[in-house]
Motif scaffolding. Structure first.
Motif: not given
Ligand code: ADP
Ligand code: MG
Length: 248
Positions: A44, A75, A157-158
């Motif tokens: 991140s 995220q 992000d994820e």
């Protein structure tokens, strides 16, 4: 292939602890780059440096595209889902810097937001509250929001954390479609799913190791549902293995 972004010897520390060290990475035009690595590895942090949200302590970011051509899906966008807001309103929030009229958004902005929702197959949910959507649907709405910027590069992000397997595949299929025109960089732990889509893999655990994925690698590992990051990296010939891995 043209580079759209170059990271040169990037390091970053929160207080005194180094989060990432001496990272070199070229992001190629039209790449589908997967970023993997253990929790706390600095994934991140790296995205935030690319986005100018953090300033590197040393090193240089060279961008061959403008900052506003980068879309970002952060995220944990599933937090705060109780907020009473519709899918369309979430997407409209993507018009950062766009002129908001006194009584709301302009017709053009609404048309653009509806277009983004259509791109992620969520148009018919435009007026649904985000709290009423599934995790996967909600994530597609956040992707639509990032698409409002008309990005050349999309950082996610994820995006598939805490989404069921079907929802994950829908998201990766969507990213594959977007990748026809947009460079995609996605942080993920879903190794076996990811292998079907990624062209390159960067493993980050403070330092970065880059792998070009050959088709043979993909064929061999994509059907292995229990493949973890350690196995993938050892299979790709990385000798120094990471810790902290979990099977998916
Ligand atoms: P990842 O995304 O790979 O899980 P992060 O980039 O979030 O990793 O974190 C990298 C390291 O920096 C970790 O050790 C984490 O604890 C630390 N870190 C991240 N954000 C902060 C912050 N805001 N303040 C202090 N330390 C942080
Ligand atoms: Mg992270």
């Amino acid at each position: 292939m043209d580079k759209i972004l170059e990271l040169k010897n990037i390091s970053y520390a929160y207080d005194k602890i180094n989060a990432i060290e001496n990272i070199n990475l070229d992001i190629l035009d039209n790449d589908f780059l997967a970023i993997i690595g253990p929790n706390g590895g600095g994934k991140s942090t790296l995205l935030k440096i690319i986005l100018n949200l953090l300033k590197p302590k040393s090193g240089k970011v060279i961008k061959h595209i403008k900052n506003d051509m980068i879309g970002y899906v952060p995220q944990n966008t599933n937090l705060n889902t109780d907020f009473p807001i519709t899918a369309l309103e979430v997407v409209l929030m993507g018009h950062i810097g766009g002129k908001k009229q006194f009584f709301g958004y302009s017709k053009e902005q609404i048309a653009c937001a509806m277009g983004s929702l259509e791109q992620v197959s969520m148009k018919e949910f435009a007026n649904n509250k985000i709290s009423d959507l599934s995790g996967g649907q909600r994530q597609r709405v956040f992707i639509a929001r990032a698409l409002c910027a008309n990005p050349k590069l999309m950082l996610l992000d994820e995006p598939t954390a805490s989404i069921d397997v079907k929802g994950q595949r829908d998201i990766y299929e969507l990213l594959k479609k977007l990748n026809e025109t947009i460079t995609v960089v996605v942080v993920s732990h879903d190794i076996s799913v990811l292998l079907n889509y990624a062209k390159n893999v960067a493993h980050i655990n403070k330092n970065l190791v880059y792998h070009h994925l050959k088709n043979n690698d993909k064929k061999e590992y994509q059907n292995n549902e229990h493949l973890c990051e350690v196995e993938l990296l050892s299979a790709l010939g990385k000798t120094e293995l990471c810790c902290n891995h979990t099977h998916i």
